[in-house]
Scaffold this motif. Structure first.
Motif, mmCIF file in Angstrom:
data_model
loop_
_atom_site.group_PDB
_atom_site.id
_atom_site.type_symbol
_atom_site.label_atom_id
_atom_site.label_comp_id
_atom_site.label_asym_id
_atom_site.label_seq_id
_atom_site.Cartn_x
_atom_site.Cartn_y
_atom_site.Cartn_z
ATOM 1 N N ASP A 120 0.837 -1.202 0.000
ATOM 2 C CA ASP A 120 0.000 0.000 0.000
ATOM 3 C C ASP A 120 0.872 1.253 0.000
ATOM 4 O O ASP A 120 0.379 2.364 0.187
ATOM 5 N N TYR A 191 -5.233 6.874 -8.666
ATOM 6 C CA TYR A 191 -5.648 5.873 -7.688
ATOM 7 C C TYR A 191 -7.173 5.922 -7.660
ATOM 8 O O TYR A 191 -7.770 6.960 -7.357
ATOM 9 N N CYS A 196 -9.082 2.287 -14.351
ATOM 10 C CA CYS A 196 -7.907 3.124 -14.586
ATOM 11 C C CYS A 196 -8.068 3.878 -15.909
ATOM 12 O O CYS A 196 -8.810 3.446 -16.800
ATOM 13 N N ARG A 202 -2.934 -1.675 -14.139
ATOM 14 C CA ARG A 202 -3.584 -1.584 -12.845
ATOM 15 C C ARG A 202 -3.089 -2.660 -11.889
ATOM 16 O O ARG A 202 -2.713 -3.760 -12.298
ATOM 17 N N ARG A 207 -4.681 -0.018 -1.301
ATOM 18 C CA ARG A 207 -5.453 0.869 -0.418
ATOM 19 C C ARG A 207 -6.960 0.747 -0.676
ATOM 20 O O ARG A 207 -7.688 1.742 -0.770
ATOM 21 N N LEU A 211 -4.311 0.811 -8.075
ATOM 22 C CA LEU A 211 -3.220 1.718 -8.414
ATOM 23 C C LEU A 211 -3.057 1.692 -9.923
ATOM 24 O O LEU A 211 -2.986 0.623 -10.533
#
Length: 216
Positions: A120, A191, A196, A202, A207, A211
């Motif tokens: 993360d 994020y 994405c 991706r 989190r 990402l």
């Protein structure tokens, strides 16, 4: 008669010398004893109590001690050595600055207390030990759209992997080389909760979202 008088005079003179010797020796001893007592008393009354020496200040430790939760730092993990950082000591900067790479989420006395999730983009920064104390800054990587970090070759062919070390780095997007152990330069594109932007790769479960980054 003359002999008796002479004997009497001699006896009187001898008695006088003995009396003078006694009176001379007595005063000579008394001051000596008095001086010793006075000297000892003065020394005891002016002696300072012993104190433990104060620890020598450590500027690096003091810099860690000055950091608080919520501060942002202009440092990132050394791309060549995951045990090192780009700065010798932390320095709080405005969180809006482009070089505010880290945000402090905790200040602890052990690394385990940080409860960091490497994938993360979380880690900890340890201070030197000073006077028996060590400070651990729990930090989270702050990404800004357009900046780059480092990626690795994935376990499956054609896959690109992120790593705890790579996420904590910062790397020039215009470079054509990477440090040993890395393979890709990844440019952060966002994020998001699920999708994405076009052209981005991706990584899920970042989190509690995804990402997104593209290879440069």
């Amino acid at each position: 008669m003359l002999i008796a008088v002479l004997i009497g005079i001699a006896a009187a003179n001898g008695s006088g010398k003995g009396s003078n010797a006694g009176s001379t020796s007595s005063p000579s001893e008394t001051p000596s004893t008095s001086r010793t007592s006075d000297l000892t008393g003065d020394t005891d009354s002016t002696r300072s109590p012993s104190r433990s020496p104060s620890p020598t200040p450590d500027p690096t430790f003091d810099a860690f001690d000055a950091i608080s939760v919520g501060d942002c730092l202009d440092a990132y993990q050394d791309p060549y050595d995951s045990d090192e950082w780009s700065e010798e000591m932390p320095d709080a900067v405005s969180c809006g600055r482009s070089d505010a790479y880290l945000k402090v989420t905790g200040v602890e006395d052990s690394s385990s207390s940080c409860d960091s999730e490497a994938l993360d983009g979380e880690s900890w920064w340890r201070s030197p030990t000073h006077d028996g104390d060590t400070i651990y800054l729990c930090v989270r990587r702050q990404f800004r759209e357009g900046e780059c970090f480092l990626g690795k070759t994935g376990s499956k062919k054609g896959r690109i992997a992120i790593s705890g070390h790579g996420l904590m780095t910062s790397w020039s997007c215009s470079k054509d080389t990477v440090p040993k152990g890395f393979k890709y330069i990844l440019q952060f594109t966002g994020y998001y909760e699920s999708r994405c932007p076009d052209g981005s790769r991706r990584w899920d479960d970042f989190r509690r979202g995804v990402l997104c980054a593209r290879v440069v």
